[in-house]
Design an enzyme around this catalytic site. Structure first.
Site, PDB file in Angstrom:
ATOM      1  N   LYS A 167       2.412 -16.343   2.069  1.00 13.76           N
ATOM      2  CA  LYS A 167       3.350 -15.296   1.692  1.00 13.76           C
ATOM      3  C   LYS A 167       4.336 -15.206   2.838  1.00 13.76           C
ATOM      4  O   LYS A 167       4.008 -14.762   3.938  1.00 13.76           O
ATOM      5  CB  LYS A 167       2.645 -13.955   1.494  1.00 13.76           C
ATOM      6  CG  LYS A 167       3.613 -12.798   1.230  1.00 13.76           C
ATOM      7  CD  LYS A 167       2.900 -11.451   1.195  1.00 13.76           C
ATOM      8  CE  LYS A 167       3.902 -10.312   1.025  1.00 13.76           C
ATOM      9  NZ  LYS A 167       3.245  -8.975   1.061  1.00 13.76           N
ATOM     10  N   ILE A 184       5.053 -11.996  -3.925  1.00 17.21           N
ATOM     11  CA  ILE A 184       4.170 -10.842  -3.760  1.00 17.21           C
ATOM     12  C   ILE A 184       5.094  -9.661  -3.519  1.00 17.21           C
ATOM     13  O   ILE A 184       5.681  -9.521  -2.457  1.00 17.21           O
ATOM     14  CB  ILE A 184       3.158 -11.058  -2.629  1.00 17.21           C
ATOM     15  CG1 ILE A 184       2.223 -12.222  -2.992  1.00 17.21           C
ATOM     16  CG2 ILE A 184       2.355  -9.788  -2.378  1.00 17.21           C
ATOM     17  CD1 ILE A 184       1.192 -12.564  -1.932  1.00 17.21           C
ATOM     18  N   THR A 209      -0.414  -4.245   3.073  1.00 24.93           N
ATOM     19  CA  THR A 209       0.246  -3.111   3.717  1.00 24.93           C
ATOM     20  C   THR A 209       0.768  -2.130   2.676  1.00 24.93           C
ATOM     21  O   THR A 209       0.702  -0.901   2.874  1.00 24.93           O
ATOM     22  CB  THR A 209       1.411  -3.601   4.596  1.00 24.93           C
ATOM     23  OG1 THR A 209       0.954  -4.670   5.413  1.00 24.93           O
ATOM     24  CG2 THR A 209       1.931  -2.480   5.477  1.00 24.93           C
ATOM     25  N   THR A 210       1.275  -2.626   1.555  1.00 23.16           N
ATOM     26  CA  THR A 210       1.762  -1.754   0.490  1.00 23.16           C
ATOM     27  C   THR A 210       0.626  -0.938  -0.120  1.00 23.16           C
ATOM     28  O   THR A 210       0.850   0.148  -0.663  1.00 23.16           O
ATOM     29  CB  THR A 210       2.488  -2.577  -0.588  1.00 23.16           C
ATOM     30  OG1 THR A 210       3.535  -3.326   0.042  1.00 23.16           O
ATOM     31  CG2 THR A 210       3.089  -1.699  -1.664  1.00 23.16           C
TER      32      THR A 210
END
Length: 291
Positions: free
Chosen positions: A160, A202, A43-44
């Site tokens: 994650k 992460i 998403t980043t």
């Protein structure tokens, strides 16, 4: 083993297009600064607004630029199982080391649906999978029991965890086993996450502070939580400032202050407000990243 500081890599843009030249330079910078792995097109990395071709090109370019020096965990998530399978197979084909697969968002599948989705991804190719559990974004929460069932599959190797619930680490150690790789997905609690049994993060903040983030994770892995806490104290204002507005927008702005990439993002995201810019600049100075 996947561990340490793993930046959730931003996708640099220039005049609306992916800036592959800058992307390659970011890979070199992260390796030089000590990042332990890279996670492109999560998403980043603006995966929701990249085309499928762009998504796959970014993964391929990061794998090529890394050239085996650190692990590459390719974003391969979707709320469409067939798309996840396609992203998995592409990441495997181009040489990624693992895939990050998010719980399907918006659809709100049952726990049985989650098992079906991740089993299909697992069976699609030989690429190891890190589950991405982020109920605040996906509107579905994978239970520790469900994760334990999936952990029985040989290539589902870790999670994650962005639940923000540090007790989950212990619960998942019971259901998934102590060898199951648990990675934090939340910068502000990553230090405590590691104390509970995690082995890394992460990280969004690591886009702008790769060396400090790597040093923090290395200290945790060495059991030196006192040293890690000193670094976390330097980074905490930046964690909060970056997430005042959407985190990737904050990360790109912080990186622009260092001359590493443009702050440009794709709609529906928009540039930061002046107040948030000031918070990030102040936090960068607090961390010692700006004069």
């Amino acid at each position: 083993m996947i561990k340490g500081s793993l930046p959730a890599l931003v996708t640099p843009l220039k005049d609306g297009a992916v800036d592959f030249d800058t992307l390659g330079k970011l890979v070199e910078w992260h390796i030089a600064e000590g990042s332990h792995g890279l996670v492109p097109v999560g998403t980043t990395g603006e995966s929701p607004t990249l085309t499928h071709d762009e998504h796959m090109q970014v993964v391929e370019e990061v794998v090529r630029a890394v050239d085996g020096r650190i692990p590459v965990i390719a974003g391969a998530g979707s709320n469409n199982t067939a798309e996840t399978v396609a992203f998995m197979r592409h990441a495997h084909k181009v040489g990624a080391d693992a895939a990050l697969v998010v719980t399907p968002y918006y659809n709100k599948p049952t726990q049985a649906g989650l098992i079906a989705h991740f089993t299909a991804a697992h069976d699609s190719c030989d690429l190891p999978i890190v589950i991405y559990n982020i109920p605040g974004r996906s509107a579905v929460d994978m239970s520790p029991a469900t994760m334990g069932e999936l952990a029985k599959l040989p290539r589902i190797i870790g999670v994650k965890d962005a639940t923000g619930d540090l007790a989950r680490v212990c619960a998942q150690r019971i259901t998934c086993g102590t060898d199951f790789i648990q990675i934090s997905g939340e910068d502000a609690t990553a230090h405590g996450f590691n104390a509970q049994g995690g082995v890394g993060c992460i990280s969004v903040t690591a886009n702008a502070a790769p060396k400090l983030s790597a040093q923090l994770q290395a200290a945790c892995l060495a059991g030196d939580y006192a040293e890690a806490l000193k670094i976390q104290d330097r980074l905490m204002p930046l964690h909060h400032a970056i997430f005042t507005e959407p985190g990737l927008v904050g990360a790109k702005y912080a990186m622009s202050l260092l001359g590493k990439c443009s702050p440009e993002v794709r709609s529906p995201l928009v540039p930061l407000t002046e107040g948030t810019k000031a918070l990030i600049e102040k936090a960068m100075r607090h961390a010692g990243l700006l004069n």
